[in-house]
Design a protein around this motif. Structure first.
Motif, short mmCIF file in Angstrom:
data_model
loop_
_atom_site.label_atom_id
_atom_site.label_comp_id
_atom_site.label_asym_id
_atom_site.label_seq_id
_atom_site.Cartn_x
_atom_site.Cartn_y
_atom_site.Cartn_z
N HIS A 123 -3.99 6.76 -5.49
CA HIS A 123 -4.79 6.84 -4.28
C HIS A 123 -4.89 5.42 -3.72
N VAL A 124 -4.55 5.23 -2.48
CA VAL A 124 -4.63 3.88 -1.89
C VAL A 124 -5.50 3.93 -0.63
N LEU A 125 -6.54 3.10 -0.65
CA LEU A 125 -7.36 2.91 0.55
C LEU A 125 -7.08 1.49 1.03
N ALA A 126 -6.54 1.36 2.23
CA ALA A 126 -6.22 0.04 2.79
C ALA A 126 -7.25 -0.28 3.88
N ILE A 127 -7.96 -1.40 3.68
CA ILE A 127 -9.03 -1.75 4.61
C ILE A 127 -8.65 -3.01 5.38
N ASP A 128 -8.78 -2.95 6.69
CA ASP A 128 -8.47 -4.10 7.53
C ASP A 128 -9.73 -4.93 7.72
N LEU A 129 -9.73 -6.14 7.14
CA LEU A 129 -10.88 -7.04 7.29
C LEU A 129 -10.58 -8.14 8.31
N ASP A 130 -9.56 -7.93 9.14
CA ASP A 130 -9.15 -8.96 10.10
C ASP A 130 -9.45 -8.46 11.51
N HIS A 141 0.98 -1.42 11.24
CA HIS A 141 1.91 -1.43 10.10
C HIS A 141 1.78 -0.16 9.26
N LEU A 142 0.58 0.46 9.31
CA LEU A 142 0.30 1.45 8.26
C LEU A 142 -0.19 2.81 8.75
N GLY A 201 -2.56 7.25 6.67
CA GLY A 201 -1.51 6.24 6.82
C GLY A 201 -0.22 6.67 6.15
N HIS A 202 0.80 5.83 6.30
CA HIS A 202 2.12 6.15 5.74
C HIS A 202 2.04 6.39 4.23
N GLY A 203 2.86 7.31 3.78
CA GLY A 203 3.01 7.53 2.33
C GLY A 203 1.80 8.14 1.66
N GLY A 204 0.84 8.66 2.45
CA GLY A 204 -0.35 9.25 1.85
C GLY A 204 -1.49 8.25 1.68
N SER A 241 0.84 -1.21 0.00
CA SER A 241 0.00 0.00 0.00
C SER A 241 0.86 1.25 0.00
N THR A 242 1.87 1.26 0.84
CA THR A 242 2.73 2.45 0.95
C THR A 242 3.48 2.70 -0.35
N VAL A 243 4.05 1.64 -0.93
CA VAL A 243 4.81 1.83 -2.17
C VAL A 243 3.87 2.28 -3.30
N LEU A 244 2.68 1.66 -3.37
CA LEU A 244 1.72 2.04 -4.44
C LEU A 244 1.31 3.50 -4.28
N ALA A 245 1.09 3.94 -3.04
CA ALA A 245 0.73 5.35 -2.81
C ALA A 245 1.88 6.27 -3.21
N GLU A 246 3.09 5.84 -2.91
CA GLU A 246 4.23 6.70 -3.26
C GLU A 246 4.51 6.69 -4.77
#
Ligand SMILES: Nc1ncnc2c1ncn2[C@@H]1O[C@H](COP(=O)(O)OP(=O)(O)O)[C@@H](O)[C@H]1O
Ligand SMILES: [Mg+2]
Length: 275
Positions: free
Chosen positions: A32-39, A47-48, A76-79, A23-28
């Motif tokens: 636009h990265v939306l990371a959703i925690d389903l756990d 982590h983020l 989160g990190h990296g935008g 997620s961080t690398v893709l954002a950088e």
């Protein structure tokens, strides 16, 4: 919008690590990265999220109608933007899972209604094995990143994931494919090396890349930083960049292929004139 669940049949194989760092690398790289925690472990935040302690509420409260998506999102990190899982006790978790089982398309429908920018990559962190969370994720997946270890246990459980992907993803025209990341690769360990070769032969073009065993990964987590910020020159940082770039290339290739097939047929009258 491209939805990318990070899945595995076993726990502790690096799903959350891969989800957060990709997620961080893709954002950088400008997405636009939306990371959703389903756990229900609600661990993606460590982590983020810029401030994990501000991530007590999340998806569980959204599903219960106590919060809106926007209220639950955190920087989160990296935008990146992070939607934590939230906090539930055992009874609330059972109720949530029953709710998700009754409405298997809830996540997909909710994401579709939420007007995200067109180029948004939605990365989903999931708990291991077949669960209602994985069902929700797979029903809306455009690509699956499957995390496996180079060990006999991961190899033996590959069919569990393949069956789930075959059932929920492959029949859909908007599914782009599976991309396997082999984690904790340690070429100096003979068995690890041998299983990795078996995985490579089995997965072929679905193998996205490897993430070497590297203490920078756990040190970065302890320092609450993405790996490529904590140790930019580490093997793990390089591996994660390679995986992110290959994933972007696959997403672009599938999009280009679709666009080519979507072009209107040439006008026969024009073809006659130009001859
Ligand atoms: N390539 C790696 N090298 C070293 N440690 C790793 C690596 N990948 C993951 N870890 C560590 O393994 C543990 C489990 O990883 P995690 O991402 O939480 O797995 P999962 O989400 O699949 O349960 C974490 O402590 C993480 O820091
Ligand atoms: Mg995890």
């Amino acid at each position: 919008m491209v939805v990318i669940p990070v899945i595995s049949s076993k726990g502790g194989v690096g799903k959350t690590t891969v989800a957060a760092n990709l997620s961080t690398v893709l954002a950088e790289r400008g997405h636009h990265v939306l990371a959703i925690d389903l756990d229900p472990q609600n661990a993606l935040r460590f982590h983020l999220a810029n401030d994990p302690h501000q991530c007590v509420e999340g998806l569980a409260e959204v599903a219960a109608g106590q919060l809106t998506w926007t209220q639950a999102m955190r920087p989160g990190h990296g935008g990146t933007v992070v939607l934590p899982f939230g906090t539930v006790d055992d009874e609330q978790q059972i109720e949530l899972e029953q709710q998700l089982a009754r409405y298997p398309g809830w996540l997909g429908d909710t994401l579709a209604r939420f007007a995200l920018p067109d180029d948004t990559l939605v990365v989903l962190d999931t708990p291991p094995g077949p669960t209602v969370y994985m069902q929700q994720a797979l029903r809306t997946a455009n690509f699956c990143v499957v995390t496996v270890l180079a060990d006999a246990g991961s190899f033996a459980t590959l069919p569990i994931i393949e069956r789930m992907v075959d059932k929920y993803c492959r029949p859909r025209a908007d599914y782009g494919g599976s991309a396997y990341v082999v984690n904790q690769v340690a070429p100096s360990r003979r068995l690890n090396h041998d299983v990795f070769e078996m995985l490579r032969a089995r997965l072929q073009s679905e193998l996205l890349g490897v993430l070497h065993q590297d203490e920078s990964v756990s040190e970065a987590l302890a320092s609450a930083l993405p790996v490529h910020r904590y140790a930019p020159l580490s093997q793990a940082a390089q591996d994660l960049s390679v995986c992110a770039d290959r994933l972007l290339a696959r997403i672009a290739a599938v999009a280009a292929n679709r666009a080519a097939h979507a072009q209107p047929a040439a006008d026969p009258a024009w073809q006659m004139e130009s001859r």
